[in-house]
Motif scaffolding. Structure first.
Motif, mmCIF file in Angstrom:
data_model
loop_
_atom_site.group_PDB
_atom_site.id
_atom_site.type_symbol
_atom_site.label_atom_id
_atom_site.label_comp_id
_atom_site.label_asym_id
_atom_site.label_seq_id
_atom_site.Cartn_x
_atom_site.Cartn_y
_atom_site.Cartn_z
ATOM 1 N N GLU A 63 19.917 -8.892 -23.107
ATOM 2 C CA GLU A 63 20.066 -7.442 -23.024
ATOM 3 C C GLU A 63 18.920 -6.858 -22.214
ATOM 4 O OE1 GLU A 63 18.945 -5.079 -26.568
ATOM 5 O OE2 GLU A 63 18.961 -7.027 -27.605
ATOM 6 N N PHE A 64 19.081 -5.617 -21.797
ATOM 7 C CA PHE A 64 18.001 -4.944 -21.069
ATOM 8 C C PHE A 64 17.988 -3.467 -21.418
ATOM 9 C CE2 PHE A 64 21.667 -4.907 -18.165
ATOM 10 C CZ PHE A 64 21.773 -3.549 -17.866
ATOM 11 N N GLU A 65 16.814 -2.875 -21.224
ATOM 12 C CA GLU A 65 16.646 -1.439 -21.390
ATOM 13 C C GLU A 65 16.061 -0.891 -20.097
ATOM 14 O OE1 GLU A 65 14.088 -0.664 -24.640
ATOM 15 O OE2 GLU A 65 15.296 -1.762 -26.113
ATOM 16 N N TYR A 66 16.108 0.428 -19.960
ATOM 17 C CA TYR A 66 15.470 1.025 -18.793
ATOM 18 C C TYR A 66 14.946 2.412 -19.165
ATOM 19 C CZ TYR A 66 20.101 3.212 -18.331
ATOM 20 O OH TYR A 66 21.274 3.881 -18.572
ATOM 21 N N ILE A 67 13.920 2.806 -18.444
ATOM 22 C CA ILE A 67 13.306 4.122 -18.639
ATOM 23 C C ILE A 67 13.264 4.813 -17.282
ATOM 24 C CG2 ILE A 67 11.245 5.375 -19.390
ATOM 25 C CD1 ILE A 67 10.532 2.905 -21.083
ATOM 26 N N VAL A 68 13.867 5.960 -17.166
ATOM 27 C CA VAL A 68 13.911 6.713 -15.911
ATOM 28 C C VAL A 68 12.625 7.512 -15.754
ATOM 29 C CG1 VAL A 68 15.121 8.529 -14.641
ATOM 30 C CG2 VAL A 68 16.415 6.828 -15.953
ATOM 31 N N THR A 69 12.082 7.554 -14.542
ATOM 32 C CA THR A 69 10.891 8.353 -14.236
ATOM 33 C C THR A 69 11.193 9.282 -13.062
ATOM 34 O OG1 THR A 69 10.029 6.661 -12.734
ATOM 35 C CG2 THR A 69 9.323 6.539 -15.030
ATOM 36 N N ASP A 70 10.322 10.258 -12.844
ATOM 37 C CA ASP A 70 10.529 11.208 -11.755
ATOM 38 C C ASP A 70 10.115 10.630 -10.412
ATOM 39 O OD1 ASP A 70 11.548 13.197 -13.393
ATOM 40 O OD2 ASP A 70 9.553 13.968 -13.882
ATOM 41 N N THR A 71 9.071 9.807 -10.388
ATOM 42 C CA THR A 71 8.550 9.285 -9.126
ATOM 43 C C THR A 71 8.277 7.790 -9.249
ATOM 44 O OG1 THR A 71 6.229 9.662 -9.702
ATOM 45 C CG2 THR A 71 7.421 11.492 -8.653
ATOM 46 N N GLU A 72 8.083 7.157 -8.088
ATOM 47 C CA GLU A 72 7.744 5.737 -8.073
ATOM 48 C C GLU A 72 6.357 5.493 -8.665
ATOM 49 O OE1 GLU A 72 8.625 3.379 -4.484
ATOM 50 O OE2 GLU A 72 9.534 5.210 -3.710
ATOM 51 N N VAL A 73 5.433 6.413 -8.424
ATOM 52 C CA VAL A 73 4.077 6.258 -8.964
ATOM 53 C C VAL A 73 4.118 6.262 -10.486
ATOM 54 C CG1 VAL A 73 1.764 7.250 -9.083
ATOM 55 C CG2 VAL A 73 3.013 7.268 -6.914
ATOM 56 N N GLU A 74 4.921 7.163 -11.073
ATOM 57 C CA GLU A 74 5.060 7.189 -12.533
ATOM 58 C C GLU A 74 5.660 5.877 -13.036
ATOM 59 O OE1 GLU A 74 7.293 10.544 -13.739
ATOM 60 O OE2 GLU A 74 5.805 12.018 -13.092
ATOM 61 N N ALA A 75 6.632 5.346 -12.294
ATOM 62 C CA ALA A 75 7.244 4.073 -12.683
ATOM 63 C C ALA A 75 6.215 2.952 -12.640
ATOM 64 C CB ALA A 75 8.418 3.760 -11.758
ATOM 65 N N VAL A 316 -9.667 -4.514 0.323
ATOM 66 C CA VAL A 316 -9.350 -5.287 1.520
ATOM 67 C C VAL A 316 -8.457 -6.457 1.125
ATOM 68 C CG1 VAL A 316 -10.277 -6.566 3.482
ATOM 69 C CG2 VAL A 316 -11.553 -4.637 2.530
ATOM 70 N N LEU A 317 -7.319 -6.584 1.795
ATOM 71 C CA LEU A 317 -6.314 -7.587 1.447
ATOM 72 C C LEU A 317 -6.076 -8.556 2.602
ATOM 73 C CD1 LEU A 317 -3.724 -5.124 -0.118
ATOM 74 C CD2 LEU A 317 -5.247 -6.639 -1.376
ATOM 75 N N PRO A 318 -5.623 -9.789 2.283
ATOM 76 C CA PRO A 318 -5.362 -10.761 3.339
ATOM 77 C C PRO A 318 -4.024 -10.543 4.047
ATOM 78 C CG PRO A 318 -4.939 -11.755 1.201
ATOM 79 C CD PRO A 318 -5.485 -10.376 0.932
ATOM 80 N N GLN A 319 -3.102 -9.813 3.415
ATOM 81 C CA GLN A 319 -1.784 -9.580 4.016
ATOM 82 C C GLN A 319 -1.094 -8.425 3.305
ATOM 83 O OE1 GLN A 319 0.174 -13.441 2.884
ATOM 84 N NE2 GLN A 319 1.615 -12.056 1.891
ATOM 85 N N GLU A 320 0.082 -8.082 3.798
ATOM 86 C CA GLU A 320 0.865 -6.995 3.197
ATOM 87 C C GLU A 320 1.276 -7.361 1.776
ATOM 88 O OE1 GLU A 320 1.617 -4.063 4.352
ATOM 89 O OE2 GLU A 320 1.047 -4.216 6.467
ATOM 90 N N ILE A 321 1.472 -6.341 0.942
ATOM 91 C CA ILE A 321 1.921 -6.552 -0.433
ATOM 92 C C ILE A 321 3.141 -5.677 -0.694
ATOM 93 C CG2 ILE A 321 -0.380 -7.124 -1.281
ATOM 94 C CD1 ILE A 321 -0.529 -4.271 -2.424
ATOM 95 N N GLU A 322 3.838 -5.983 -1.769
ATOM 96 C CA GLU A 322 4.968 -5.139 -2.164
ATOM 97 C C GLU A 322 4.460 -3.780 -2.647
ATOM 98 O OE1 GLU A 322 7.455 -6.891 -5.085
ATOM 99 O OE2 GLU A 322 8.290 -8.408 -3.741
ATOM 100 N N ASP A 323 5.157 -2.724 -2.298
ATOM 101 C CA ASP A 323 4.850 -1.368 -2.772
ATOM 102 C C ASP A 323 3.431 -0.945 -2.429
ATOM 103 O OD1 ASP A 323 7.404 -1.321 -4.014
ATOM 104 O OD2 ASP A 323 6.578 -2.383 -5.739
ATOM 105 N N GLY A 324 2.945 -1.348 -1.242
ATOM 106 C CA GLY A 324 1.569 -1.046 -0.874
ATOM 107 C C GLY A 324 1.271 0.445 -0.859
ATOM 108 N N GLU A 325 2.181 1.240 -0.324
ATOM 109 C CA GLU A 325 1.953 2.678 -0.238
ATOM 110 C C GLU A 325 1.886 3.322 -1.616
ATOM 111 O OE1 GLU A 325 4.067 6.653 1.748
ATOM 112 O OE2 GLU A 325 4.739 4.632 2.316
ATOM 113 N N ILE A 326 2.801 2.896 -2.502
ATOM 114 C CA ILE A 326 2.815 3.462 -3.861
ATOM 115 C C ILE A 326 1.553 3.040 -4.628
ATOM 116 C CG2 ILE A 326 4.099 3.565 -6.030
ATOM 117 C CD1 ILE A 326 5.438 4.910 -3.635
ATOM 118 N N ILE A 327 1.152 1.784 -4.480
ATOM 119 C CA ILE A 327 -0.056 1.306 -5.160
ATOM 120 C C ILE A 327 -1.283 2.058 -4.664
ATOM 121 C CG2 ILE A 327 -1.593 -0.697 -5.401
ATOM 122 C CD1 ILE A 327 0.895 -2.453 -5.520
ATOM 123 N N GLY A 328 -1.328 2.352 -3.353
ATOM 124 C CA GLY A 328 -2.432 3.135 -2.811
ATOM 125 C C GLY A 328 -2.500 4.519 -3.435
#
Length: 614
Positions: A63-75, A316-328
């Motif tokens: 089974e799974f659950e989910y929680i809706v948020t307003d923005t990606e940063v909140e998620a 400083v990172l060695p390469q691109e990461i997932e969701d880099g802009e949101i993490i920033g």
């Protein structure tokens, strides 16, 4: 009853967090999604394209659950908190959720103090760190106490001035005595500002100041005082050498690097404050060696900076990461000021990232060596091996074979022996092919096994005391897939032996991937001890084969017809073979082709050409 397919239809077209659970209701994975509907559905479609870890996880989801948020940063923030709370099995987890120690200078007080703390607060104090351990903080504070006459008591000033007798430190001149009113507030604060400069790595001003006082004391014949000042200068010099200068811009930054092997992932972080390394830390993630690094780095950064008290202005990172802009954006919110995620392409920072990566590689190698020394992985790996192959007991003696060749020359094979999961180097054997003259791994494997087993037959008949091949293996492993296993099985059967044979298959990056047995392929990523064991066996077998091949080639190149040509020494001979790959190619080369080789001039090229044309 939870119907997954029906619930998938209800997923909203919004950002949020999803929570996967097993049959017992235990949370096994927490993830973030830009669009919940699209992301969650991917898990239950095209399962053949999933990595082994994801496939294993999906098979357990009930089974799974989910929680809706307003923005990606909140998620992202919610995802971090839920991972920290539930510690799901299939998320990358930081095992040591630690708060690093800092040095705190209470500059907001009239008479500042120096404290050790693990919390960074917006209280007007100055913080220095993080340090890798409490020992490093204590050592730094002890050095400060030797260099500066600061107060070390808990008296609250100016409230307690003159209320108590001075302590021993005052009498031995290791404290200025602010509790007795011996020093005014401005003078004491100036000294604390120097201490802040010292902790920030600005040593030159303090060294020049001490040098001036030392020279004055020497001129006044105060040699004992001059010696004390000299010792203080030596302490500062030693500390400055220990803190490697990484940049001259004086910026605070964390530099992150990583290293992977077939089983594990190591992420290394260097803490740079005011341009100097103040500490470093590495993290080992078992079983994550084959994961997508973009995902792994992204997950690590979210967990790591959700626990530390201080976020620098640059990561400083060695390469691109997932969701880099949101993490920033999230890191900027945590810090309160702009945080840059930087991937350097040139200059000094590229060199620094390489240095951190090298340290990650060393840490990962040392971790693997420690596991081997402890020996637990060998026994567990053998137990898993016996289970996959259906053996009644763990294989005591394993023989592994690999072929190495350079075109049609120097075709060799290695026989590596592992006993009780550990290499038995005295039992290793090497074979140079006699019947195979062209590149053919299957025929080479068959010749090798025929010679090895035929020798065992002869030794059993002769009953010789010099028997070296009479002891048969419980398991034969060949480097390769099903075709290699079938070729080996044919020889073993023809000679009348009943031996268990399996293949060690590699992925497209030439890393150990699976065991091939009885026509089936058994993925090893979910069986970490077995993966480590087979990787060790396969790497050792390959190393011995390549090493023997190289030795024979070097021996062949040492004495050749090139030695008969005037002007050809060892350096030119090696350059020719390295360029043309074989002596035959050298013989057939034209003068223009010979001139392309480093160190070959017109005169020497003509001599080579004329020699082989006579």
């Amino acid at each position: 009853m939870f119907d997954i397919q029906e619930e998938l239809k209800k997923l909203p077209d919004k950002p949020g967090v999803y929570i996967m659970k097993d049959s017992n209701g235990i949370v096994i994975y927490v993830g973030k999604a830009v669009v919940l509907k699209n992301r969650v559905r991917q898990y239950f479609q095209n399962s053949s394209n999933h990595p082994p870890k994801v496939s294993a996880m999906v098979s357990k989801i009930q089974e799974f659950e989910y929680i809706v948020t307003d923005t990606e940063v909140e998620a992202l923030m919610l995802e971090c908190n839920l991972i920290k709370k539930f510690k799901p099995k299939y998320n990358i987890l930081l095992k040591d959720d630690k708060h690093y120690p800092y040095i705190k200078v209470t500059m907001q007080e009239q008479y500042p103090r120096i404290l050790k703390t693990r919390r960074v607060e917006k209280d007007g104090a100055k913080y220095f760190g993080p340090y890798s351990s409490a020992f490093a903080v204590n050592d730094a504070i002890d050095t400060i106490k030797k260099l500066f006459p600061i107060k070390t008591c808990n008296r609250v000033l100016p409230r307690d001035i003159g209320k108590f007798r001075p302590c021993l430190n005052y009498h031995i001149k290791q404290c200025l005595g602010p509790c007795q009113g011996e020093v005014n507030k401005d003078e004491y604060r100036n000294m604390m500002k120097k201490i802040c400069s010292f902790l920030g790595g600005q040593y030159d001003e303090i060294l020049n100041d001490l040098k001036g006082h030392m020279e004055t004391a020497a001129m006044n014949l105060e040699f004992e005082k001059a010696a004390q000042l000299r010792n203080k200068m030596n302490s500062i010099v030693q500390l400055s050498e220990a803190q490697k200068v990484l940049s001259t811009d004086g910026q605070d930054r964390d530099i992150i690097g990583f290293a992977q092997n077939v089983a594990d992932l190591c992420i290394q972080v260097f803490f740079v404050r005011n341009g100097r390394v103040v500490g470093r830390e590495h993290f080992i993630f078992e079983g994550e060696g084959k994961e997508d690094v973009k995902y792994s780095l992204s997950t690590f950064i979210k967990q790591f900076y959700n626990t530390v008290q201080y976020v620098p202005s640059e990561v400083v990172l060695p390469q691109e990461i997932e969701d880099g802009e949101i993490i920033g954006q999230w890191l900027t919110g945590r810090r309160g000021f702009k945080v840059n995620l930087r991937i350097p392409q040139r200059g000094e920072l590229v060199k620094l990232v390489k240095m951190v990566v090298q340290n990650a590689e060393i840490s990962l190698k040392l971790y693997g060596e420690r596991l081997k020394r402890e020996g637990s992985i060998h026994e567990e790996g053998l137990r898993e091996l016996a289970g996959i192959l259906g053996l009644e007991s763990m294989p005591d003696r394993i023989e592994a074979y690999d072929i190495s060749n350079t075109g049609s020359s120097e075709i060799v094979a290695s026989m590596v022996v592992f006993e009780k999961g550990r290499p038995a180097r005295d039992e290793y054997r090497k074979f140079k092919m006699k019947s195979v003259s062209e590149q053919n791994d299957y025929a080479s494997m068959q010749e090798t096994l025929f010679r090895r087993l035929n020798r065992a037959i002869r030794e059993s008949r002769e009953e010789s005391g010099q028997a070296k091949f009479s002891r048969l293996p419980d398991l034969i492993l060949v480097d390769g897939g099903l075709a290699h296993v079938n070729a080996a099985q044919q020889v073993v059967s023809e000679l009348g032996f009943e031996l268990v044979i399996a293949g060690m298959a590699k992925d497209d990056r030439h890393r150990t991937k699976a065991l091939v047995y009885k026509g089936g392929e058994y993925e090893l990523s979910a069986k970490l001890p077995l993966l480590r064991l087979i990787t060790e066996i396969q790497d050792e077998t390959h190393r011995v084969a390549v090493q023997y091949n190289r030795k024979l080639r070097e021996k062949r190149y040492t004495h050749s017809e090139l030695d008969n040509i005037d002007g050809i020494g060892e350096a030119r001979k090696k350059a020719l073979i390295r360029h043309f790959k074989s002596l035959t190619a050298v013989k057939n080369a034209e003068i223009a082709q010979l001139l392309e080789v480093d160190g070959i001039n017109q005169r020497v090229a003509e001599k080579i050409y004329e020699y082989f044309r006579k």
